[in-house]
Design an enzyme around this catalytic site. Structure first.
Site, PDB file in Angstrom:
ATOM      1  CG  ASP A 189      -8.915   5.366  -7.225  1.00  0.00           C
ATOM      2  OD1 ASP A 189      -9.000   5.169  -8.461  1.00  0.00           O
ATOM      3  OD2 ASP A 189      -7.883   5.130  -6.577  1.00  0.00           O
TER       4      ASP A 189
ATOM      5  N   GLY B  98       0.852  -1.187   0.000  1.00  0.00           N
ATOM      6  CA  GLY B  98       0.000   0.000   0.000  1.00  0.00           C
ATOM      7  C   GLY B  98       0.883   1.231   0.000  1.00  0.00           C
TER       8      GLY B  98
HETATM    9  P1  AMP Z   1      -4.347  -1.302  -1.063  1.00  0.00           P
HETATM   10  O1  AMP Z   1      -3.290  -0.490  -0.403  1.00  0.00           O
HETATM   11  O2  AMP Z   1      -5.652  -1.289  -0.318  1.00  0.00           O
HETATM   12  O3  AMP Z   1      -4.529  -0.957  -2.512  1.00  0.00           O
HETATM   13  O4  AMP Z   1      -3.839  -2.838  -1.019  1.00  0.00           O
HETATM   14  C1  AMP Z   1      -2.751  -3.295  -1.757  1.00  0.00           C
HETATM   15  C2  AMP Z   1      -2.961  -4.722  -2.177  1.00  0.00           C
HETATM   16  O5  AMP Z   1      -3.064  -5.560  -1.028  1.00  0.00           O
HETATM   17  C3  AMP Z   1      -4.267  -4.964  -2.933  1.00  0.00           C
HETATM   18  O6  AMP Z   1      -4.122  -4.756  -4.301  1.00  0.00           O
HETATM   19  C4  AMP Z   1      -4.563  -6.419  -2.626  1.00  0.00           C
HETATM   20  O7  AMP Z   1      -3.850  -7.254  -3.484  1.00  0.00           O
HETATM   21  C5  AMP Z   1      -4.026  -6.575  -1.218  1.00  0.00           C
HETATM   22  N1  AMP Z   1      -5.121  -6.415  -0.250  1.00  0.00           N
HETATM   23  C6  AMP Z   1      -5.510  -5.265   0.349  1.00  0.00           C
HETATM   24  N2  AMP Z   1      -6.532  -5.503   1.178  1.00  0.00           N
HETATM   25  C7  AMP Z   1      -6.788  -6.806   1.108  1.00  0.00           C
HETATM   26  C8  AMP Z   1      -7.762  -7.665   1.759  1.00  0.00           C
HETATM   27  N3  AMP Z   1      -8.647  -7.187   2.604  1.00  0.00           N
HETATM   28  N4  AMP Z   1      -7.754  -8.972   1.442  1.00  0.00           N
HETATM   29  C9  AMP Z   1      -6.844  -9.433   0.564  1.00  0.00           C
HETATM   30  N5  AMP Z   1      -5.943  -8.688  -0.065  1.00  0.00           N
HETATM   31  C10 AMP Z   1      -5.898  -7.380   0.213  1.00  0.00           C
END
Ligand code: AMP
Length: 957
Positions: free
Chosen positions: A715, A599
């Site tokens: 988004d 993230g």
């Molecule tokens: P984000 O910062 O929310 O975009 O998360 C980065 C990546 O982490 C996402 O693209 C997913 O692949 C993974 N991810 C985030 N949240 C989850 C979740 N609740 N369950 C599974 N994978 C997650």
């Protein structure tokens, strides 16, 4: 074929198997009966030849006979050829003798059953022919003539030939006697013996019976005809190799190991089909390998198939919760065992606690519970709050063997099980309404709802009322949203009857079954109030009262709008917002297991949350990397403050936050299948439209919830949707700084700020007008991403090109296989005028409708392969024709089939262009989506000749 009886030169004994070449015989061996002919030696080209000569040209009435020895006849040779070599002198070369001189002689024959030695009677001879030379011999030049005559219809054991000279000057150099045979042969696997050629007019063809070669048989006994010229003609009744044998060089040879032949035929042995045991040579069929079977109707020559593996991705989609309905859908098994006759059965068991029993008649499965060909079934008449376990089993023609043989531990199970329950977030039905109190201008009402297991749930109500005698054309309804099951309504007209209807609302705001319309009247001036009439059924009252006692009366001040989202920025101290909307978790209750993503603020982990009073479960843990500023910490946690306000099946659920320790964390539910864009890319072409639309429906439901709460996402994109094990899609990514910082798609615009251009509505790009209507635009793009299996919207066009195209009213074209209704909805979402775009409730109900009548998905939107696969369908990426099959496959993202093409010998693009759909299938492309992609691409390539795709490539609306 002409066969000449065996040649034995220099043998002067005379039978039909010899060639008589007496010219080469030694003189003593010539024992022909000669009356006038003299044995003479003739010198020709340096070699000495013996001849029978006669030359009585000056004398009258010559009758000189020369007779051969007895010529034995092979019984069947009734027709013999007599080839004579001779010279005849020119009569003119004899002075004065030309009057009596002859230039011909006669050939005679006489049949006999025995050698009669030297006895000779002219009368027994029949004339065969008069022999005349083609070239006569002059004084100084020797001319040898060769003439052949046929002696026919011979029937006795032998015969004599005789030559009559009637006054010529001639020498007989050789006499060759032969007959013709058809040689021993094998035709059509039948053997025929050497046969003397037919003879005589009525016996022109000789019929010969044959015998099939070893390991061959024939229905009709084989025959053939031998012509007079020694040729075989018209074979009848051919032989064919028996099962297990194939014809090789006029023999029937055992099928080689790994090959088989099941029937009597002239076909070659076939390679044993897939999943069979390879036997040693001579196989009549190939038995199935272990754990593979043939269905009773399968041909024994066909392949064997395995049992299908379990259906995949079994999901339950709630269709009409209140009506106890859901739809089960699944994907076909990964391994169909090589069969296409896959069907499914669904077993329903209902469970209370640990006790489960078959659902029996109580639950309806439509169209049926077994023999299903489609990968879905509608389930109805489910009771709420019970666990139902649905087991979907894949069957095929070989499923009857499932219990046979030794159970194999590594055999895949053929069933997939899902346990689900209808937990009513759905509102109960309002059963009765009563008047509690009234005045001149007010009415106090209360109502009850149908009791529900396990407990009645707190809910909200929608009360609608109007004056009874309103002119029906201009009826004015008043609608109130209430949080209690009673209300006092003021400001009514005295002495007036009003009609009331009340409906319970679900937490999401959808209405349940409504009450019947009840009529109540305000008091009329001067009239005393009388108690309301008792309800007709006493027992009902007790129940109603009992339930009512839980609630207190509502007052009009309690009327409230639906909950709205609170921007954490409105809190002076953002930490207060966190405290209000998120529950604190102790870090010791969180175990990080594995990094699953990155993230903006730090790694995202999969982990376990094991907190007291909570069910242990998998979670996603977002971390804040060390060295952050306070501002970054607040931005990071703002996502939790926002997420914590939401509670919906299609919004990622916040489990809690860690804020009181050094390493801040946001803990959310874990979504096993990760981000939607990647999930779809990995399953390109493999999911049916129905399932894709089901996913869109979930996203739309989540977005409807957000828009109801007046939250604008800004988004929305497939990368920000997460997918769980049940293929439920949930909207995620709620950070405040998110669009500015977090999204790699974010691009600075002229209006300032970072915007994911290709997902964003034009008004939001132009002047940052972000609304639910701009979220609807983004939802349209997400629909496109879903139908295109995660393809990048507008492919490799630049942001600038995208904006230009949109301003010129071009829109993305329909993805391949996209239902028309779905594409129409996309186009609606991309209307320039945002007020004309559908709203999320409209979108949810439209998608819901489509899911309920899957036929509506059958009409497919027009698809132009040249634009929609983003194929430079005419050329490779550099504008030149594809240089290789693999380059082409790569361009359409089908590289995984490179080897299939190579193995099938398709190695040039010219060969690719010749391929038909069936060829593509035959080389092993089985998935319908992939088949279509490749076929469409070929179509596009064929279409190429003239036009390179002109930009813009979109649909003009
Ligand atoms: P984000 O910062 O929310 O975009 O998360 C980065 C990546 O982490 C996402 O693209 C997913 O692949 C993974 N991810 C985030 N949240 C989850 C979740 N609740 N369950 C599974 N994978 C997650």
């Amino acid at each position: 074929m002409v066969a000449i009886a065996s040649v034995v030169e220099n043998t002067c004994g005379f039978n039909l198997e010899n060639i008589v070449l007496f010219g080469k015989c030694r003189c003593s061996e010539l024992r022909w009966l000669s009356f006038s002919h003299k044995k003479k030696m003739l010198s020709l080209n340096g070699s000495q030849l013996y001849t029978y000569s006669v030359c009585n040209v000056g004398e009258h009435e010559q009758d000189n006979w020369l007779r051969t020895t007895f010529i034995q006849r092979r019984l069947s040779a009734s027709r013999v050829f007599v080839e004579l070599q001779f010279i005849v002198r020119d009569c003119n070369s004899f002075d004065g003798s030309s009057l009596t001189c002859k230039e011909t002689f006669n050939l005679f024959s006489s049949e006999s059953d025995a050698d009669i030695g030297t006895s000779f009677r002219k009368g027994q001879f029949k004339k065969v022919a008069t022999i005349a030379p083609d070239e006569i011999t002059s004084r100084n030049e020797l001319r040898i003539n060769t003439e052949t005559r046929v002696v026919e219809s011979l029937s006795r054991k032998g015969f004599y030939l005789a030559f009559q000279d009637i006054g010529a000057c001639m020498a007989l150099l050789s006499v060759r006697v032969y007959y013709k045979t058809c040689p021993a042969t094998i035709k059509s696997l039948a053997a025929f013996p050497e046969t003397v050629a037919g003879g005589g007019v009525n016996q022109a063809l000789r019929e010969v019976a044959g015998v099939c070669v070893e390991n061959a048989v024939s229905e009709e006994s084989p025959r053939i005809y031998c012509t007079m010229d020694g040729e075989w003609v018209v074979p009848v009744g051919q032989c064919q190799c028996m099962p297990g044998y194939e014809a090789v060089n006029d023999t029937c040879r055992d099928c080689q190991p790994g090959f088989f032949k099941a029937f009597v035929s002239n076909d070659a042995c076939e390679l044993c089909p897939v999943n069979t045991k390879l036997l040693s040579s001579g196989a009549l069929f190939c038995p199935c390998a272990e754990d593979f079977y043939r269905a009773p109707d399968d041909p024994t020559t066909g392949p064997c198939s395995g049992l299908p593996s379990a259906p995949r991705e079994l999901v339950a989609t709630t269709t009409q919760l209140a009506a106890g309905k859901l739809q089960l859908s699944w994907s076909p098994p990964e391994d169909t065992g090589g069969r296409s006759d896959i069907s499914y059965s669904v077993e329903c068991r209902r469970c209370e606690g640990t006790a489960c029993q078959p659902c029996g008649e109580k639950v309806r499965l439509e169209p049926a519970s077994s023999g299903l060909v489609d990968t879905r079934v509608a389930v109805s008449e489910l009771e709420p709050h019970l666990n139902y376990t649905f087991t979907v089993e894949a069957h095929s023609g070989v499923s009857l063997f499932a219990s046979q043989g030794t159970p194999r531990s590594n055999r895949p199970p053929s069933t997939s099980t899902l346990t689900t329950a209808l937990h009513y977030t759905d509102p109960p039905k309002v059963t009765s309404m009563r008047l509690d109190e009234r005045s001149l201008t007010s009415l106090s009402l209360s109502w009850a709802v149908a009791p529900r297991r396990p407990v009645p749930q707190p809910t909200r109500y929608k009360l609608t009322y109007r004056k009874k005698d309103d002119n029906l054309d201009v009826t004015t309804y008043t609608v109130l949203i209430l949080e209690k099951s009673s209300v006092q309504i003021s400001d009514l007209s005295p002495g007036t009857a009003y009609l009331f209807r009340v409906q319970a609302l679900s937490p999401e705001g959808s209405p349940g079954g409504s009450s019947i319309e009840d009529e109540f009247e305000t008091l009329t001036e001067g009239k005393e109030d009388v108690p309301p009439p008792p309800p007709p059924c006493l027992s009902c009252i007790c129940i109603v009262l009992a339930i009512m006692s839980i609630y207190s009366y509502s007052s009009p001040e309690q009327l409230k709008p639906l909950k709205t989202y609170v921007d954490p920025h409105t809190y002076e101290d953002p930490n207060m917002a966190i405290l209000k909307f998120a529950s604190e978790i102790h870090p010791s209750h969180v175990t990080k297991q594995k990094v699953i993503g990155a993230g903006e603020f730090g790694e995202v982990y999969r982990g376990i949350l094991k907190a007291p009073g909570r069910k242990e479960g998998a979670v996603a843990i977002k971390t804040l990397k060390p060295g952050y500023s306070e501002k970054q910490r607040q931005d990071f946690l703002s996502e939790a403050s926002i997420m914590g306000q939401f509670s919906h099946q299609n919004i990622i659920r916040l489990e809690g936050v860690v804020t009181k320790f050094k390493h801040a964390m946001i803990v959310t539910e874990y979504m096993e299948n990760g981000a939607l864009d990647k999930y779809l890319k990995d399953r390109d072409g493999e999911m049916p439209s129905f399932q894709l639309v089901g996913m869109m429906h979930g996203i739309a439901a989540g977005m409807k919830y957000l828009s109801d709460m007046s939250y604008v996402h800004r988004d929305l994109a497939a990368r920000n949707i997460l997918v769980n094990n049940n293929l439920e899609c949930k909207v995620s990514d709620f950070g405040l700084s998110r669009v500015l910082e977090d999204d790699p798609e974010g691009t600075y615009t002229t209006s300032g700020g970072k915007i994911p251009i290709r997902w964003t509505a034009p008004e939001a790009i132009a002047y940052r007008k972000f609304t639910s209507a701009s979220d609807v635009w983004s939802f349209g793009i997400v629909m496109w991403e879903v139908m295109a299996f995660g393809e990048r919207p507008y492919w490799d066009m630049s942001n600038c090109e995208v904006m230009k195209a949109i301003n010129e009213a071009f829109r993305l074209p329909a993805p391949m296989d996209c239902p028309s209704a779905v594409y129409q909805l996309m186009l609606q979402c991309w209307l320039q005028d945002r007020s004309k775009r559908p709203r999320f409730p409209d979108i949810v109900s439209l998608l819901d409708k489509l899911l309920r009548s899957p036929e509506s998905l059958k009409a497919i939107a027009d698809f132009d392969p040249r634009v929609s696969i983003r194929l430079p369908s005419t050329s490779g990426s550099d504008g030149l024709p594809f240089r290789s099959v693999s380059e082409w496959l790569e361009s359409i993202k089908m590289s995984q089939y490179s080897e299939n093409f190579t193995c099938a010998g398709v190695v040039t693009m010219d060969q690719v262009l010749q391929m038909k759909n069936v060829d593509i299938k035959n080389i092993g492309v089985r998935l319908p989506g992939h088949l279509k992609r490749i076929a469409y691409s070929i179509l596009g390539l064929k279409d190429q000749t003239s036009t390179l795709i002109q930009s813009p490539i979109f649909v003009n609306i």
